[in-house]
Design an enzyme around this catalytic site. Structure first.
Site, PDB file in Angstrom:
ATOM      1  N   HIS A  23      12.527   6.755   5.232  1.00  0.00           N
ATOM      2  CA  HIS A  23      12.965   5.404   4.852  1.00  0.00           C
ATOM      3  C   HIS A  23      13.012   5.273   3.335  1.00  0.00           C
ATOM      4  O   HIS A  23      14.004   4.776   2.775  1.00  0.00           O
ATOM      5  CB  HIS A  23      11.991   4.390   5.458  1.00  0.00           C
ATOM      6  CG  HIS A  23      12.267   2.969   5.087  1.00  0.00           C
ATOM      7  ND1 HIS A  23      12.926   2.089   5.919  1.00  0.00           N
ATOM      8  CD2 HIS A  23      11.952   2.255   3.964  1.00  0.00           C
ATOM      9  CE1 HIS A  23      13.012   0.911   5.322  1.00  0.00           C
ATOM     10  NE2 HIS A  23      12.422   0.985   4.140  1.00  0.00           N
ATOM     11  N   GLU A  24      11.968   5.731   2.641  1.00  0.00           N
ATOM     12  CA  GLU A  24      11.924   5.610   1.187  1.00  0.00           C
ATOM     13  C   GLU A  24      12.918   6.542   0.511  1.00  0.00           C
ATOM     14  O   GLU A  24      13.542   6.183  -0.495  1.00  0.00           O
ATOM     15  CB  GLU A  24      10.508   5.882   0.679  1.00  0.00           C
ATOM     16  CG  GLU A  24       9.455   4.922   1.212  1.00  0.00           C
ATOM     17  CD  GLU A  24       9.827   3.462   0.978  1.00  0.00           C
ATOM     18  OE1 GLU A  24      10.515   3.165  -0.021  1.00  0.00           O
ATOM     19  OE2 GLU A  24       9.431   2.613   1.792  1.00  0.00           O
ATOM     20  N   HIS A  55      16.252   4.902   0.550  1.00  0.00           N
ATOM     21  CA  HIS A  55      16.379   3.922  -0.529  1.00  0.00           C
ATOM     22  C   HIS A  55      16.799   4.612  -1.824  1.00  0.00           C
ATOM     23  O   HIS A  55      17.620   4.084  -2.582  1.00  0.00           O
ATOM     24  CB  HIS A  55      15.056   3.191  -0.742  1.00  0.00           C
ATOM     25  CG  HIS A  55      14.842   2.029   0.174  1.00  0.00           C
ATOM     26  ND1 HIS A  55      15.819   1.079   0.410  1.00  0.00           N
ATOM     27  CD2 HIS A  55      13.764   1.637   0.889  1.00  0.00           C
ATOM     28  CE1 HIS A  55      15.347   0.161   1.238  1.00  0.00           C
ATOM     29  NE2 HIS A  55      14.109   0.481   1.554  1.00  0.00           N
TER      30      HIS A  55
END
Length: 405
Positions: free
Chosen positions: A164-165, A168
């Site tokens: 997820h990071e 980003h």
């Protein structure tokens, strides 16, 4: 800009983000114009409303380079020092492979599998379950994880959060969010500056409208002079109300734009995690464990907006920085084929070792085990006695680097 798939959604969001960030610069100019209105209204007596508006516009033109330079200086300072500020607020510290081999290897494997540059890895000593990414370029990118997250999640779930990071970072969300926070902070700074100036300026030293004489002093009778003073005072009051309203509106819009930038990216980051790990169930299970357990003590709202989940709810979802966990899980179930175990209640009396193997608590009753599922936590085999049944022979479970398999 129409969006028909994941990558066009990413491009569309980047395009809209650039427009919104340009709009934040416009808000700074609106703040400067409002400040000029305040100065004109408090320093000039006896003028009509249209004079104040025109004079403030005349003052704005030479002030534009200074406003732009001040905003640019603010951005430069934040560009070089934003990570240090975040680390100071959260207590984040750099870690190496030797200090956190489990976490480092998971992040490195994800980066290698997709050809992504390895970001710096940071740890926050906190029971909160959260993580976030920061940085404005490849040399600054970092992923920060709490120790609480490492204890509560298994390897597959931590891998999903790291994915997820990394998404980003890949999508440019981190740069946009950091820049948006910087510019929103600049708008807030200007707003506070103007309000302080307005409070301390005083009312008693008007220079007069029309070349040093008061607008009202040219009247021939005392009654008409009193009427002019009343009218001019009303015009100044109207202009002050307009200026204050512009400042408040600019500040509010800057906050809403910043929050909208964050909301628009979380679903894409969840989808990107599934793309990296090929495991929607792990992302769903991680979200359910993190849900409402991510509050970082002492962290500012700007830092919480960068996190996987922000438990600080907004009014009627207007000021919420993230979609609800329920909405994110529903999207993963519908579009990625995941399975939702439902809200999870983490065990408060259980300490987790680095391999996420449950150890019995020293004291206190044993609460009900978590529901089992594809990625859910299985019930404690020890039960209340704390004795794990042993196995011997060819079916014994071998010990691995993270404990028994």
């Amino acid at each position: 800009m129409a969006a028909y798939g994941l990558y066009t959604h990413i491009a569309s969001n980047k395009f809209r983000s650039m427009l919104l960030l340009a709009g934040l610069f416009v808000l700074i100019y609106v703040m400067v114009y409002a400040g000029a209105l305040l100065v004109e209204a408090l320093s000039t007596s006896g003028a009509p409303v249209d004079y104040y508006l025109a004079a403030a516009l005349h003052d704005l033109i030479p002030a534009l380079p200074y406003a732009t330079g001040a905003a640019a200086l603010w951005i430069v300072i934040a560009y070089f020092f934003h990570q240090s500020i975040i680390d100071a607020v959260t207590g984040g510290e750099d870690v190496t492979r030797k200090q956190q081999p489990r976490l480092y290897n998971l992040l490195e494997n994800l980066c290698i599998s997709r050809g992504i540059a390895m970001p710096k890895l940071k740890i926050i000593d906190s029971d909160a379950l959260n993580a976030f990414a920061t940085g404005l370029n490849r040399r600054q990118y970092s992923v920060t994880v709490t120790t609480g997250l490492l204890r509560a999640l298994n390897d597959q779930e931590i891998e999903a959060v790291l994915g997820h990071e990394l998404t980003h970072i890949r999508n440019g969300d981190v740069q946009m969010m950091v820049v948006a926070v910087i510019i929103a902070g600049a708008v807030g700074f200007f707003a506070e500056l103007f309000f302080r100036s307005f409070t301390n300026f005083g009312w008693g030293y008007g220079r007069g409208y029309g070349g040093g004489s008061s607008w009202s002093s040219s009247s021939s009778s005392s009654s008409s002079s009193s009427s002019d003073r009343k009218g001019s005072g009303g015009a100044a009051a109207i202009v002050i109300v307009i200026a204050v309203a512009l400042i408040a509106l600019a500040w509010l819009l800057s906050q809403l734009v910043r929050l909208a930038l964050s909301r628009s990216r979380e679903l894409l980051a969840d989808a990107g995690s599934v793309e990296l790990t090929k495991n929607p169930d792990a992302m769903i299970s991680a979200l359910r464990k993190i849900e409402n357990r991510g509050e970082l003590p002492g962290a500012t709202s700007a830092v919480m907006e960068l996190c996987v989940d922000n438990p600080r709810e907004g009014f009627a979802d207007l000021f919420a920085t993230h979609p609800s966990v329920q909405a994110r899980v529903q999207a993963l179930v519908e579009f990625a084929g995941g399975h939702d175990p439902g809200p999870l209640a983490l065990r408060s009396d259980t300490a987790m070792d680095p391999g996420n193997q449950a150890q019995p608590a020293a004291t206190g009753p044993v609460p009900p085990a978590l529901p089992s599922g594809p990625w859910g936590q299985t019930p404690d085999p020890a039960g209340a006695s704390g004795a794990v049944p042993s196995r011997s022979g060819p079916w014994a479970r071998p010990a691995g680097p993270w404990g028994p398999h």
